[in-house]
Scaffold this motif. Sequence first.
Motif, PDB file in Angstrom:
ATOM      1  N   LEU A 187     -16.105 -26.375  39.981  1.00  0.00           N
ATOM      2  CA  LEU A 187     -16.820 -26.775  41.032  1.00  0.00           C
ATOM      3  C   LEU A 187     -16.879 -28.261  40.947  1.00  0.00           C
ATOM      4  N   SER A 188     -16.783 -28.934  39.719  1.00  0.00           N
ATOM      5  CA  SER A 188     -16.751 -30.255  39.646  1.00  0.00           C
ATOM      6  C   SER A 188     -15.387 -30.843  40.099  1.00  0.00           C
ATOM      7  N   VAL A 189     -14.210 -29.958  39.842  1.00  0.00           N
ATOM      8  CA  VAL A 189     -12.961 -30.410  40.477  1.00  0.00           C
ATOM      9  C   VAL A 189     -13.120 -30.335  42.136  1.00  0.00           C
ATOM     10  N   VAL A 190     -14.015 -29.560  42.755  1.00  0.00           N
ATOM     11  CA  VAL A 190     -13.991 -29.615  44.131  1.00  0.00           C
ATOM     12  C   VAL A 190     -14.725 -31.001  44.704  1.00  0.00           C
ATOM     13  N   ARG A 191     -15.729 -31.120  43.958  1.00  0.00           N
ATOM     14  CA  ARG A 191     -16.673 -32.438  44.274  1.00  0.00           C
ATOM     15  C   ARG A 191     -15.638 -33.629  43.905  1.00  0.00           C
ATOM     16  N   SER A 192     -14.796 -33.848  43.122  1.00  0.00           N
ATOM     17  CA  SER A 192     -13.892 -34.826  42.845  1.00  0.00           C
ATOM     18  C   SER A 192     -12.773 -34.885  44.005  1.00  0.00           C
ATOM     19  N   TYR A 193     -12.463 -33.503  44.707  1.00  0.00           N
ATOM     20  CA  TYR A 193     -11.501 -33.780  45.794  1.00  0.00           C
ATOM     21  C   TYR A 193     -12.222 -34.090  46.995  1.00  0.00           C
ATOM     22  N   ALA A 194     -13.387 -33.650  47.399  1.00  0.00           N
ATOM     23  CA  ALA A 194     -14.269 -33.719  48.468  1.00  0.00           C
ATOM     24  C   ALA A 194     -15.530 -34.419  48.248  1.00  0.00           C
ATOM     25  N   LEU A 233     -21.929 -21.562  40.142  1.00  0.00           N
ATOM     26  CA  LEU A 233     -21.216 -21.762  41.468  1.00  0.00           C
ATOM     27  C   LEU A 233     -22.362 -21.968  42.647  1.00  0.00           C
ATOM     28  N   MET A 234     -23.404 -21.558  41.937  1.00  0.00           N
ATOM     29  CA  MET A 234     -24.640 -21.633  42.884  1.00  0.00           C
ATOM     30  C   MET A 234     -25.526 -23.077  42.906  1.00  0.00           C
ATOM     31  N   GLY A 265     -12.665 -21.149  47.692  1.00  0.00           N
ATOM     32  CA  GLY A 265     -12.737 -19.958  47.128  1.00  0.00           C
ATOM     33  C   GLY A 265     -12.123 -19.955  45.863  1.00  0.00           C
ATOM     34  N   ILE A 266     -10.721 -19.573  45.905  1.00  0.00           N
ATOM     35  CA  ILE A 266     -10.110 -19.355  44.655  1.00  0.00           C
ATOM     36  C   ILE A 266      -9.828 -20.402  43.645  1.00  0.00           C
ATOM     37  N   MET A 267     -10.027 -21.799  44.064  1.00  0.00           N
ATOM     38  CA  MET A 267     -10.109 -22.707  43.065  1.00  0.00           C
ATOM     39  C   MET A 267     -11.223 -22.766  42.064  1.00  0.00           C
ATOM     40  N   LEU A 268     -12.231 -22.230  42.659  1.00  0.00           N
ATOM     41  CA  LEU A 268     -13.444 -22.391  41.876  1.00  0.00           C
ATOM     42  C   LEU A 268     -13.489 -21.263  40.604  1.00  0.00           C
ATOM     43  N   TYR A 269     -12.584 -20.196  41.097  1.00  0.00           N
ATOM     44  CA  TYR A 269     -12.311 -19.249  39.765  1.00  0.00           C
ATOM     45  C   TYR A 269     -11.096 -19.690  38.882  1.00  0.00           C
ATOM     46  N   GLY A 270     -10.531 -20.767  39.485  1.00  0.00           N
ATOM     47  CA  GLY A 270      -9.496 -21.562  38.371  1.00  0.00           C
ATOM     48  C   GLY A 270      -8.178 -20.971  38.708  1.00  0.00           C
ATOM     49  N   ALA A 271      -7.710 -20.530  39.726  1.00  0.00           N
ATOM     50  CA  ALA A 271      -6.230 -20.174  40.117  1.00  0.00           C
ATOM     51  C   ALA A 271      -6.206 -21.005  41.213  1.00  0.00           C
ATOM     52  N   SER A 272      -4.689 -21.282  41.302  1.00  0.00           N
ATOM     53  CA  SER A 272      -4.306 -22.422  42.466  1.00  0.00           C
ATOM     54  C   SER A 272      -4.012 -21.503  43.685  1.00  0.00           C
TER      55      SER A 272
END
Length: 348
Positions: A16-23, A47-48, A204-211
């Motif tokens: 989730l923090s990776v998502v934050r750093s992208y966006a 994730l919540m 979606g998928i990136m939250l679960y650690g898959a590319s």
Amino acid sequence: MHAVAAISQSALAHNLSVVRSYAPNSKIISMVKSNAYGHHLDLVKPLMQADILAVSELSEVRSLRKLTNKPILLLPGIFNDTDLQEAIQLNCHLVFHDLSQLTVIKNSKDPINLWIKVDTGMHRLGLPIDQLEQTLSQLKNNSNIHIESVMTHFACADEPTHIKNSQQFDTFSKLNIQHYSRSMANSAAIMSLDKSHFDYVRPGIMLYGASPFSNINEQLMPAMKLSAPILSLKTIKAGESVGYGATWTAKKDSRIVIIGIGYGDGYPRHAKTGTPVMINNTLCTLAGRVSMDLICVDIGDLEVSVGDIAILWGDSKLRVETVASYSDTISYELLTGVSSRVSFIRRA
Ligand SMILES: *Cc1c(COP(=O)(O)O)cnc(C)c1O
């Protein structure tokens, strides 16, 4: 002794923090449909922390509402008044994607948070572009309806150079909807197309650690570790075969272990001979067909004992994407397909 799926809370929080750093400038909608991509809703608490959660069925909203007070977006929206009443009670935001939903929505006596989905080229859910303006004008003067956002979905974001991505982006950005908030990006677009982030991203998928792409991304940490015990160790003589259909034949005397997992647990039956399986930190290879409850693995000279645990996926050295590519499918299908027979546990 049976298969276990351990769900890493720290990996989910990290992703989730990776998502934050992208966006960094967008709000985040955690896509937790299909029982959190197979990870089980009650095991994905980290994730919540996102701004909103999204699912594809009212039954999933019911389960999720027991776990969080955050807004929940129901992706297909509703089609009848009974579902509308329940959705409103559960504090659901609704997607509006088809004119057949108009009457029920317009006649609501309660306030509704609505997300208008427009079809910019995928041609799955979404209003055709030429219906958008009229629909917005019909809805926006209704005092019970708050239009939260206009959204659309990419067809080919996992192929960043695909011409359709820029076509869809151009179509969406030219719509006369600047005064609404907008949402476009799934995982692939979050990672490859900054300008598509708009107000809300939908990982979606990136939250679960898959590319989402065909190559692996080391930044993401696998959230699900799927493991199963070794039930038997044997030596197969050169020329003898292993498993159904006798599709694998030992070229030399070979040490084979039998592991307690199969397609009945969601390990893909189409995994080919040679698919990696990790035992005692070493990558070994699947030998012959996957059975319902068992697989056979060629361990070479590796030291193993009955009772040792094999990892099927979810290690940095053995990611679900790899198993998916050996099985002619995608990580999404493998993760959502782990069956109820497998024990799901929370891991730090
Ligand atoms: C599932 C879904 C996503 C997430 O897609 P990923 O490829 O898993 O990131 C985003 N938007 C919509 C509408 C979806 O249904």
